[in-house]
Design an enzyme around this catalytic site. Structure first.
Site, PDB file in Angstrom:
ATOM      1  CE1 TYR A  50      35.298  38.576  40.144  1.00  0.00           C
ATOM      2  CE2 TYR A  50      35.778  36.862  40.134  1.00  0.00           C
ATOM      3  CZ  TYR A  50      34.908  37.534  40.254  1.00  0.00           C
ATOM      4  OH  TYR A  50      33.490  38.021  40.039  1.00  0.00           O
ATOM      5  CD  GLU A  51      43.370  44.483  41.140  1.00  0.00           C
ATOM      6  OE1 GLU A  51      44.746  45.053  42.225  1.00  0.00           O
ATOM      7  OE2 GLU A  51      42.249  45.175  41.073  1.00  0.00           O
ATOM      8  CB  SER A  52      42.489  38.085  44.644  1.00  0.00           C
ATOM      9  OG  SER A  52      41.281  37.635  44.290  1.00  0.00           O
ATOM     10  N   GLY A  53      44.369  36.833  42.062  1.00  0.00           N
ATOM     11  CA  GLY A  53      44.923  35.617  41.650  1.00  0.00           C
ATOM     12  C   GLY A  53      44.281  34.692  41.141  1.00  0.00           C
ATOM     13  N   GLY A 130      44.068  47.372  40.128  1.00  0.00           N
ATOM     14  CA  GLY A 130      44.790  47.011  38.973  1.00  0.00           C
ATOM     15  C   GLY A 130      43.911  48.100  37.682  1.00  0.00           C
TER      16      GLY A 130
END
Length: 258
Positions: A50-53, A130
């Protein structure tokens, strides 16, 4: 469990496109549901990012956003967002990006920014996040969308994420080396881009869906494959997995949403 909704059919059909070998960049909403159904059924070794890492996350419930603690708590590791984009995404380490859309055109270009004129919008949407980088850096892109003429349009109101541009070899002419959108999964059908023109073409109708139903909910003249197929209906296992996931999510999030 022979009865199912169009949304359930869409989610399950989307999940089938994934394999255990995939490293998948997951969007929130329908893409997240599809990816986690795949993980819980036929693709247990899929790597969800996921985009949060969060890398290798395995949430028990669907996240409300990329910042949901469920993602970090169940991840193999969590890295900084700059590392996620520069090393993992731009480094070519992600095979599939799974995105949703507010508007899409026949070449898979996506709008998630605004409906109407940018300066005087009818609806202001969440924006790209993103997604623009995901659309060009992942090996290929899968898109989920509920069909409606306002969503599937001749020309999108704002160009958020690049699909196949004007069609043909537009991506290659711009120096983009990834495949771009290779699957569009809606609540009525499965679509794939024409090998030459890159215009999305219906390759499979979901059970009970007609060509007329697809055309009535699409803003351009739909092309159908010569060997048009019917999508296999959800199995009992697929339906139970999805419904259990949705029920857990609803219980977990009751009272949490703003």
């Amino acid at each position: 469990m022979t009865d199912f909704t169009p949304t359930e059919m869409m989610t399950i059909a989307a999940s089938r496109a994934l394999t255990s070998k995939d490293v998948c960049f997951v969007g929130i909403g329908a893409p997240s549901a599809a990816c986690n159904v795949a993980r819980l059924t036929h693709a247990p070794d899929i790597t969800l990012i996921y985009e949060s890492g969060t890398i290798g996350t395995a949430p028990d419930v669907l996240p409300l956003s990329i910042g949901d603690g469920e993602l970090c708590e169940t991840a193999v590791t969590t890295v900084a967002v700059p590392e996620m984009f520069r090393y993992w995404l731009q480094g070519g380490r992600i095979t599939v990006g799974f995105l949703g859309a507010a508007q899409i055109d026949r070449f898979g270009n996506i709008n998630t920014t605004v409906i109407g004129d940018y300066h005087h919008p009818k609806v202001r949407l969440p924006g790209g996040g993103g997604a623009p980088e995901i659309a060009t850096s992942c090996g290929e892109i899968y898109i989920t969308l509920k069909q409606a003429k306002r969503a599937m349009v001749e020309k999108i109101d704002f160009f958020t994420s690049f699909g196949h541009g004007e069609g043909g070899d537009h991506r290659q002419r711009l120096g983009i080396k990834t495949k771009g959108p290779t699957k569009l999964i809606t609540d009525l059908a499965l679509w794939e881009p024409d090998p030459v023109t890159k215009e999305f073409t219906v390759v499979s109708l979901h059970p009970g869906v007609t060509r007329e139903m697809v055309q009535e909910t699409c803003g351009w003249t739909v092309k159908f494959a010569d060997d048009l197929k019917e999508t296999p209906p959800p199995t009992a296992t697929e339906l139970k997995t999805l419904r259990d996931l949705n029920e857990r999510t609803q219980r977990a999030h009751q009272g949490k949403a703003a």
